[in-house]
Write a protein that holds these residues in place. Structure first.
Motif, PDB file in Angstrom:
ATOM      1  N   MET A  54     -14.719  -1.827   5.481  1.00 48.50           N
ATOM      2  CA  MET A  54     -13.776  -1.213   5.741  1.00 48.50           C
ATOM      3  C   MET A  54     -12.652  -1.099   5.000  1.00 48.50           C
ATOM      4  SD  MET A  54     -12.114   0.975   8.564  1.00 48.50           S
ATOM      5  CE  MET A  54     -10.502   2.317   8.717  1.00 48.50           C
ATOM      6  N   LEU A  55     -11.454  -2.417   4.679  1.00 51.39           N
ATOM      7  CA  LEU A  55     -10.771  -2.752   3.991  1.00 51.39           C
ATOM      8  C   LEU A  55     -11.325  -3.640   2.839  1.00 51.39           C
ATOM      9  CD1 LEU A  55      -7.842  -2.610   6.249  1.00 51.39           C
ATOM     10  CD2 LEU A  55      -8.274  -0.554   5.052  1.00 51.39           C
ATOM     11  N   ASP A  56     -12.530  -3.571   2.843  1.00 49.77           N
ATOM     12  CA  ASP A  56     -12.536  -4.478   1.615  1.00 49.77           C
ATOM     13  C   ASP A  56     -12.093  -4.037  -0.077  1.00 49.77           C
ATOM     14  OD1 ASP A  56     -14.661  -5.717   3.400  1.00 49.77           O
ATOM     15  OD2 ASP A  56     -16.280  -3.926   2.275  1.00 49.77           O
ATOM     16  N   TRP A  57     -11.718  -2.729  -0.136  1.00 51.44           N
ATOM     17  CA  TRP A  57     -10.967  -3.034  -1.274  1.00 51.44           C
ATOM     18  C   TRP A  57      -9.610  -3.556  -1.774  1.00 51.44           C
ATOM     19  CZ3 TRP A  57      -6.585  -0.384  -1.021  1.00 51.44           C
ATOM     20  CH2 TRP A  57      -5.779  -0.377   0.778  1.00 51.44           C
ATOM     21  N   LEU A  58      -8.917  -3.979  -0.023  1.00 52.90           N
ATOM     22  CA  LEU A  58      -7.892  -4.294   0.031  1.00 52.90           C
ATOM     23  C   LEU A  58      -8.216  -5.687  -0.506  1.00 52.90           C
ATOM     24  CD1 LEU A  58      -4.261  -4.323   0.582  1.00 52.90           C
ATOM     25  CD2 LEU A  58      -4.903  -4.089   3.004  1.00 52.90           C
ATOM     26  N   ASP A  59      -9.160  -6.243   0.060  1.00 52.10           N
ATOM     27  CA  ASP A  59      -9.735  -7.727  -0.256  1.00 52.10           C
ATOM     28  C   ASP A  59      -9.769  -8.450  -1.572  1.00 52.10           C
ATOM     29  OD1 ASP A  59      -9.198  -8.114   2.907  1.00 52.10           O
ATOM     30  OD2 ASP A  59     -11.572  -7.614   3.103  1.00 52.10           O
ATOM     31  N   ARG A  60     -10.166  -7.328  -1.931  1.00 50.26           N
ATOM     32  CA  ARG A  60     -10.210  -7.832  -3.678  1.00 50.26           C
ATOM     33  C   ARG A  60      -9.501  -7.641  -4.030  1.00 50.26           C
ATOM     34  NH1 ARG A  60     -14.862  -4.411  -2.448  1.00 50.26           N
ATOM     35  NH2 ARG A  60     -13.421  -2.552  -3.246  1.00 50.26           N
ATOM     36  N   LEU A  61      -7.978  -6.553  -3.440  1.00 43.08           N
ATOM     37  CA  LEU A  61      -7.044  -6.582  -4.951  1.00 43.08           C
ATOM     38  C   LEU A  61      -6.236  -8.091  -4.342  1.00 43.08           C
ATOM     39  CD1 LEU A  61      -5.155  -3.441  -3.681  1.00 43.08           C
ATOM     40  CD2 LEU A  61      -6.641  -3.781  -5.858  1.00 43.08           C
ATOM     41  N   SER A  62      -5.796  -8.353  -6.087  1.00 43.35           N
ATOM     42  CA  SER A  62      -4.932  -9.575  -6.106  1.00 43.35           C
ATOM     43  C   SER A  62      -3.908  -9.771  -5.477  1.00 43.35           C
ATOM     44  CB  SER A  62      -5.887  -9.778  -7.712  1.00 43.35           C
ATOM     45  OG  SER A  62      -4.523 -11.282  -8.263  1.00 43.35           O
ATOM     46  N   LEU A  63      -3.665 -11.070  -4.523  1.00 45.84           N
ATOM     47  CA  LEU A  63      -2.066 -10.885  -4.484  1.00 45.84           C
ATOM     48  C   LEU A  63      -0.931 -11.085  -5.742  1.00 45.84           C
ATOM     49  CD1 LEU A  63      -0.190 -11.164  -2.129  1.00 45.84           C
ATOM     50  CD2 LEU A  63      -0.998 -13.518  -2.004  1.00 45.84           C
ATOM     51  N   PRO A  64      -1.041 -11.948  -6.159  1.00 47.69           N
ATOM     52  CA  PRO A  64      -0.159 -12.095  -7.537  1.00 47.69           C
ATOM     53  C   PRO A  64       0.037 -10.229  -8.418  1.00 47.69           C
ATOM     54  CG  PRO A  64      -1.404 -13.515  -7.600  1.00 47.69           C
ATOM     55  CD  PRO A  64      -2.098 -12.998  -6.615  1.00 47.69           C
ATOM     56  N   LEU A  65      -0.817 -10.196  -8.694  1.00 47.48           N
ATOM     57  CA  LEU A  65      -1.220  -8.965  -8.763  1.00 47.48           C
ATOM     58  C   LEU A  65      -0.128  -7.785  -8.549  1.00 47.48           C
ATOM     59  CD1 LEU A  65      -2.058  -6.275 -10.996  1.00 47.48           C
ATOM     60  CD2 LEU A  65      -3.936  -6.063  -9.995  1.00 47.48           C
ATOM     61  N   LYS A  99      -1.648  -5.895   2.239  1.00 48.18           N
ATOM     62  CA  LYS A  99      -1.761  -7.914   2.102  1.00 48.18           C
ATOM     63  C   LYS A  99      -1.967  -8.669   2.792  1.00 48.18           C
ATOM     64  CE  LYS A  99      -4.454  -9.518  -0.653  1.00 48.18           C
ATOM     65  NZ  LYS A  99      -5.777  -9.276  -1.236  1.00 48.18           N
ATOM     66  N   LEU A 100      -0.841  -8.681   3.358  1.00 53.79           N
ATOM     67  CA  LEU A 100      -0.193  -9.596   3.391  1.00 53.79           C
ATOM     68  C   LEU A 100      -0.633  -9.603   4.846  1.00 53.79           C
ATOM     69  CD1 LEU A 100       3.652  -9.836   1.194  1.00 53.79           C
ATOM     70  CD2 LEU A 100       1.346 -11.521   1.938  1.00 53.79           C
ATOM     71  N   ILE A 101       0.028  -8.568   5.631  1.00 58.93           N
ATOM     72  CA  ILE A 101      -0.896  -8.392   7.447  1.00 58.93           C
ATOM     73  C   ILE A 101      -2.351  -9.200   7.050  1.00 58.93           C
ATOM     74  CG2 ILE A 101      -1.046  -7.239   8.655  1.00 58.93           C
ATOM     75  CD1 ILE A 101       1.381  -5.210   7.665  1.00 58.93           C
ATOM     76  N   ARG A 102      -2.938  -8.164   6.195  1.00 59.76           N
ATOM     77  CA  ARG A 102      -4.663  -8.410   5.896  1.00 59.76           C
ATOM     78  C   ARG A 102      -4.640 -10.374   5.859  1.00 59.76           C
ATOM     79  NH1 ARG A 102      -9.368  -5.866   7.602  1.00 59.76           N
ATOM     80  NH2 ARG A 102     -11.424  -6.361   5.584  1.00 59.76           N
ATOM     81  N   LEU A 103      -4.200 -10.919   5.028  1.00 60.54           N
ATOM     82  CA  LEU A 103      -4.207 -12.195   5.259  1.00 60.54           C
ATOM     83  C   LEU A 103      -3.830 -13.124   5.836  1.00 60.54           C
ATOM     84  CD1 LEU A 103      -3.313 -12.759   1.243  1.00 60.54           C
ATOM     85  CD2 LEU A 103      -5.205 -12.600   1.950  1.00 60.54           C
ATOM     86  N   LEU A 104      -2.454 -12.780   6.893  1.00 62.46           N
ATOM     87  CA  LEU A 104      -2.672 -13.111   7.750  1.00 62.46           C
ATOM     88  C   LEU A 104      -2.689 -13.072   8.801  1.00 62.46           C
ATOM     89  CD1 LEU A 104       1.314 -13.410   7.154  1.00 62.46           C
ATOM     90  CD2 LEU A 104       0.340 -14.962   6.785  1.00 62.46           C
TER      91      LEU A 104
END
Length: 79
Positions: free
Chosen positions: A1-12, A65-70
């Motif tokens: 469902m949140l695949d688009w967020l996973d594809r976004l680059s953290l540095p970007l 993105k940070l919440i998803r990564l953590l």
């Protein structure tokens, strides 16, 4: 469902938050000015609401993105 967020680059996202999210830098960051207006109940003009959305979106995406990564389960070596 949140695949688009996973594809976004953290540095970007970090670069977007620090540039678009804070621009213009002087006399104070736009997003900070709009948040103060929101807290004071003065955020009523459409241009001000648009500004808050424009300058706040990079910060919200970075936070998401940070919440998803953590929150992702870590798969370390199993013994």
């Amino acid at each position: 469902m949140l695949d688009w967020l996973d594809r976004l680059s953290l540095p970007l996202l970090l670069i977007l938050a620090l540039t678009l999210g804070l621009a213009p830098f002087f006399p104070e960051p736009h997003v900070w000015e709009k948040l103060k207006m929101l807290a004071a109940g003065e955020l009523v003009r459409p241009i001000d609401i648009f500004d808050l959305l424009l300058h706040g979106t990079p910060w919200l995406l970075l936070l998401a993105k940070l919440i998803r990564l953590l929150s992702k389960p870590r798969h370390g070596p199993s013994l």
